[in-house]
Design an enzyme around this catalytic site. Structure first.
Site, short mmCIF file in Angstrom:
data_model
loop_
_atom_site.label_atom_id
_atom_site.label_comp_id
_atom_site.label_asym_id
_atom_site.label_seq_id
_atom_site.Cartn_x
_atom_site.Cartn_y
_atom_site.Cartn_z
N HIS A 64 -2.35 6.31 3.09
CA HIS A 64 -1.29 5.61 3.82
C HIS A 64 0.02 6.39 3.79
CE1 HIS A 64 -0.37 1.27 5.32
NE2 HIS A 64 0.23 2.18 6.05
N CYS B 250 0.79 -1.23 0.00
CA CYS B 250 0.00 0.00 0.00
C CYS B 250 0.83 1.29 0.00
CB CYS B 250 -0.94 0.01 1.21
SG CYS B 250 -2.06 -1.40 1.28
#
Length: 521
Positions: free
Chosen positions: A108, A58
């Protein structure tokens, strides 16, 4: 041409899902999928059939997409690695060129900079922004760190009335729709149009596989296909897959066929949930009169193995993990429509957005505009005109893994592991390693030489390990005594009646005939 004759530039809405493999979307041929809104988006769009992430994880994948640079060049290796505030992103560049830029939802970002060029960020993230997920390549994989992926989400998959991820994505779509209202309000008040970039990023269909009951029931009559090839590859030929299985506990608690079916149904249901979000955003663009001026892009940060080759989640160079959907819907005709087979990458998002916004890319950008890739393909340029690189520098390996995609060929290189070479034209399921095939010896040698010319893998491995040690030390220090987390706390906005009673009400009103007024003029 990136602008119309009047010099106007398109709005851009980038919708990003998390862990969405194109193999499970109707527009990419998934018969069991319930994705009418994405399928409709694709019908009038450029659809890239072979889009790859820069890394199947991610945080570094997203940092790479935002900067147009590979994770190894950014020094952003894994989900516990800070993303430097001094790296120019497409948000910085479009903002400097006059775009209003906003991020809603998941990205993220690790580190104290939680904006990275976006003028507004309207929600916090679903995961922490601290150094909580630093891998350790010297740590035994059979003694997993607390945050490692685990087989439990596969064994426990099913519908849930409420989850952390549902709460988050419900907030994301609400904030995205309200932000579109705000862009119409701002244009209406100013009497002129300012182009905007909105990134709306969802956590679904990322595990845990826990969709809402409504979406679970949508798949009740669907013929959910099992993994086409659930057999685990030979350990000697593919040690990386066995490391991932050991790290996640898949070797100790292998899912039963019923577990696999339940988890795959839940994943398909979560994809349907994301599809609803796409539909709601496009409907709001229409209602506000913004659709005809807005390019909509749909993608993901990586895919999900979903039981193929005995693997789940991402972290693998195989197609289900490393490929992403890439759909570009452009009402202005700046992007050629159709299906495109040339390999492309998330690195290409930055130059694409900059070309749409009539902005020159920085010299550090490594990608190719998707508009240019489509133009080349339409002109007959073969798929071998460029290499696409996928790196993996995080948990589940002990050395850097580099994958090169050149046309139909894919070469996987990792020190200590045997090379793997697949011909995706004849072997789309990557079952037959042809690295020793004399017919492909020249191509394998050329691709291996490309890896060796670009990388000093031994030095990169040492750099990764040194980074892990530094970050572990810092994380332990910051967790001692008073903690100051880096998580974003969104600012309170003055959007209701405060002070100027009638002025506040008037500013907030966007008439249903906004397409004929100043908001979209």
């Amino acid at each position: 041409m990136r602008r119309t004759e009047s010099g106007r530039r398109p709005n851009i809405v980038l919708i990003q899902a998390d862990q969405l493999a194109p193999h499970h979307v109707g527009a990419y041929g998934a018969e069991a999928a319930r994705t009418p809104h994405i399928d409709e988006l694709a019908r009038g769009a450029a659809v890239f059939d072979r889009a790859y992430c820069s890394t199947p994880l991610c945080a570094p994948s997203r940092a790479s997409m935002l900067t147009g640079r590979l994770p190894s060049d950014l020094g952003c290796y894994d989900n516990g690695d800070d993303f430097a505030a001094t790296e120019p992103t497409f948000a910085h560049l479009l903002r400097s060129a006059g775009y209003h830029t906003a991020l809603v939802g998941r990205m993220h970002f690790i580190g104290p900079d939680q904006h990275h060029g976006f003028e507004q960020r309207l929600t916090t993230d679903v995961y922490p922004a601290d150094l909580d997920m630093v891998p350790d390549w010297d740590h035994p994989l059979d003694r997993p760190l607390q945050w490692y992926h685990d087989v439990a989400p596969v064994l426990d998959a099913g519908a849930s009335v409420a989850t952390v991820q549902q709460d988050f994505d419900d907030e994301v779509v609400f904030s995205a729709l309200r932000h579109l209202n705000d862009r119409a309000r701002a244009d209406q008040a100013a009497g002129e149009r300012q182009p905007f970039l909105l990134v709306a990023s969802f956590i679904h269909p990322h595990d845990p596989y826990e969709p809402p009951p409504e979406h679970w029931e949508r798949l009740a009559d669907a013929d959910i296909p099992p993994p086409a090839h659930p057999e685990v590859p030979d350990a000697e030929a593919d040690p990386h897959s066995h490391r991932l299985r050991q790290m996640c506990g898949l070797d100790r608690r292998p899912p039963s066929p019923d577990d696999v079916h339940q988890a795959r149904r839940a994943y398909y249901a979560a994809v349907s949930y994301v599809d609803d979000m796409v539909g709601r955003i496009r409907a709001r663009l229409e209602a506000l009169g913004l659709a005809d001026d807005t390019v909509v892009i749909l993608t993901s940060d990586h895919g999900d193995m979903l039981g193929e080759k005995g693997l789940w989640f991402k972290m693998s160079p195989y197609e289900q993990s490393s490929r992403v959907p890439m759909i570009v819907h452009d009402p202005w005709g700046l992007v050629p429509q159709g299906r495109f087979a040339n390999p492309v990458s998330l690195l290409d998002v930055l130059p694409t957005l900059l070309e749409l916004g009539d902005v020159d890319p920085p010299p550090t950008a490594q990608g190719l505009s998707l508009l240019e890739s489509a133009r080349r393909e339409q002109a007959g340029t073969p798929p071998t005109d460029r290499d696409v690189v996928v790196e993996y520098l995080a948990e589940g390996t002990h050395h850097p893994q580099v994958t090169v995609v050149r046309g139909p060929l894919k070469l996987v290189v990792c020190p200590g592991d045997p090379d793997q070479l697949f011909d995706l034209d004849s072997d789309p399921d990557e079952l037959h390693d042809r690295v020793s095939d004399p017919e492909l010896a020249e191509a394998a040698q050329s691709m291996r030489a490309q890896v060796e010319s670009r990388y000093d893998l031994a030095a990169l491995g040492e750099s990764v390990r040194a980074s892990q040690r530094r970050r572990t030390l810092v994380a332990e220090a910051l967790s001692t005594g008073r903690r100051r987390p880096w998580d974003l706390v969104p600012e309170a906005e003055q959007r209701y009646v405060r002070g100027d009673f009638w002025g506040a009400l008037g500013y907030g009103r966007v008439r249903s005939d906004a397409r004929h007024g100043g908001a979209s003029g």
